[in-house]
Design a protein around this motif. Sequence first.
Motif, PDB file in Angstrom:
ATOM      1  N   SER A  84       0.823  -1.208   0.000  1.00  0.00           N
ATOM      2  CA  SER A  84       0.000   0.000   0.000  1.00  0.00           C
ATOM      3  C   SER A  84       0.860   1.263   0.000  1.00  0.00           C
ATOM      4  O   SER A  84       0.354   2.347   0.240  1.00  0.00           O
ATOM      5  N   LYS A  85       2.147   1.108  -0.281  1.00  0.00           N
ATOM      6  CA  LYS A  85       3.098   2.212  -0.472  1.00  0.00           C
ATOM      7  C   LYS A  85       3.201   3.121   0.749  1.00  0.00           C
ATOM      8  O   LYS A  85       3.250   4.332   0.635  1.00  0.00           O
ATOM      9  N   GLN A  86       3.278   2.513   1.925  1.00  0.00           N
ATOM     10  CA  GLN A  86       3.444   3.271   3.161  1.00  0.00           C
ATOM     11  C   GLN A  86       4.857   3.869   3.268  1.00  0.00           C
ATOM     12  O   GLN A  86       5.054   4.862   3.941  1.00  0.00           O
ATOM     13  N   PHE A  87       5.823   3.251   2.612  1.00  0.00           N
ATOM     14  CA  PHE A  87       7.223   3.663   2.733  1.00  0.00           C
ATOM     15  C   PHE A  87       7.727   4.312   1.457  1.00  0.00           C
ATOM     16  O   PHE A  87       8.892   4.211   1.105  1.00  0.00           O
ATOM     17  N   GLU A  88       6.853   5.013   0.740  1.00  0.00           N
ATOM     18  CA  GLU A  88       7.202   5.530  -0.573  1.00  0.00           C
ATOM     19  C   GLU A  88       8.149   6.730  -0.524  1.00  0.00           C
ATOM     20  O   GLU A  88       9.031   6.861  -1.348  1.00  0.00           O
ATOM     21  N   ASP A  89       7.994   7.628   0.437  1.00  0.00           N
ATOM     22  CA  ASP A  89       8.774   8.871   0.448  1.00  0.00           C
ATOM     23  C   ASP A  89       9.377   9.142   1.831  1.00  0.00           C
ATOM     24  O   ASP A  89       9.012  10.108   2.485  1.00  0.00           O
ATOM     25  N   PRO A  90      10.319   8.318   2.295  1.00  0.00           N
ATOM     26  CA  PRO A  90      10.888   8.574   3.616  1.00  0.00           C
ATOM     27  C   PRO A  90      11.747   9.838   3.671  1.00  0.00           C
ATOM     28  O   PRO A  90      11.847  10.484   4.705  1.00  0.00           O
ATOM     29  N   GLU A  91      12.358  10.227   2.569  1.00  0.00           N
ATOM     30  CA  GLU A  91      13.186  11.435   2.561  1.00  0.00           C
ATOM     31  C   GLU A  91      12.319  12.680   2.725  1.00  0.00           C
ATOM     32  O   GLU A  91      12.653  13.592   3.474  1.00  0.00           O
ATOM     33  N   GLY A  92      11.201  12.724   2.049  1.00  0.00           N
ATOM     34  CA  GLY A  92      10.301  13.862   2.171  1.00  0.00           C
ATOM     35  C   GLY A  92       9.692  13.950   3.564  1.00  0.00           C
ATOM     36  O   GLY A  92       9.511  15.045   4.104  1.00  0.00           O
ATOM     37  N   ASP A  93       9.360  12.803   4.151  1.00  0.00           N
ATOM     38  CA  ASP A  93       8.815  12.807   5.504  1.00  0.00           C
ATOM     39  C   ASP A  93       9.826  13.353   6.499  1.00  0.00           C
ATOM     40  O   ASP A  93       9.479  14.105   7.409  1.00  0.00           O
ATOM     41  N   SER A  94      11.072  12.980   6.336  1.00  0.00           N
ATOM     42  CA  SER A  94      12.081  13.459   7.276  1.00  0.00           C
ATOM     43  C   SER A  94      12.303  14.961   7.133  1.00  0.00           C
ATOM     44  O   SER A  94      12.627  15.634   8.105  1.00  0.00           O
ATOM     45  N   GLN A  95      12.119  15.504   5.951  1.00  0.00           N
ATOM     46  CA  GLN A  95      12.263  16.943   5.763  1.00  0.00           C
ATOM     47  C   GLN A  95      11.036  17.707   6.277  1.00  0.00           C
ATOM     48  O   GLN A  95      11.163  18.792   6.831  1.00  0.00           O
ATOM     49  N   ARG A  96       9.848  17.136   6.093  1.00  0.00           N
ATOM     50  CA  ARG A  96       8.627  17.802   6.548  1.00  0.00           C
ATOM     51  C   ARG A  96       8.552  17.884   8.067  1.00  0.00           C
ATOM     52  O   ARG A  96       8.017  18.840   8.614  1.00  0.00           O
ATOM     53  N   ILE A  97       9.075  16.905   8.767  1.00  0.00           N
ATOM     54  CA  ILE A  97       8.969  16.904  10.224  1.00  0.00           C
ATOM     55  C   ILE A  97       9.882  17.960  10.845  1.00  0.00           C
ATOM     56  O   ILE A  97       9.655  18.405  11.972  1.00  0.00           O
ATOM     57  N   LEU A  98      10.891  18.404  10.112  1.00  0.00           N
ATOM     58  CA  LEU A  98      11.847  19.379  10.641  1.00  0.00           C
ATOM     59  C   LEU A  98      11.519  20.818  10.269  1.00  0.00           C
ATOM     60  O   LEU A  98      12.219  21.732  10.689  1.00  0.00           O
ATOM     61  N   THR A  99      10.485  21.050   9.493  1.00  0.00           N
ATOM     62  CA  THR A  99      10.170  22.414   9.086  1.00  0.00           C
ATOM     63  C   THR A  99       9.602  23.211  10.259  1.00  0.00           C
ATOM     64  O   THR A  99       9.020  22.660  11.182  1.00  0.00           O
ATOM     65  N   THR A 100       9.778  24.511  10.191  1.00  0.00           N
ATOM     66  CA  THR A 100       9.265  25.376  11.250  1.00  0.00           C
ATOM     67  C   THR A 100       7.835  25.813  10.985  1.00  0.00           C
ATOM     68  O   THR A 100       7.211  26.419  11.851  1.00  0.00           O
TER      69      THR A 100
END
Length: 52
Positions: free
Chosen positions: A28-44
Motif C-alpha cells: 500500500s506504499k506506506q514507505f514511498e517517500d521517507p526522505e520527504g517525511d524526514s524533511q517535513r517533520i523538521l520544518t518550522t
Amino acid sequence: MTVLVYLIPVSLGLGALGLLAFFWALRSKQFEDPEGDSQRILTTDFDDRPKP
C-alpha cells in the motif's frame, strides 16, 4: 512442557501476522517517500489544520 504445544503455534501465528502486516504496508506504499517525511517533520511551518 505441555504448555509449549500451545505457545509455539501461537508465537508462529503472531510472527506470520506481523509479516503479513509488513507486506501489506509495502504493497500500500506506506514507505514511498521517507526522505520527504524526514524533511517535513523538521520544518518550522506549523499548520493546525491538515491540507486538503
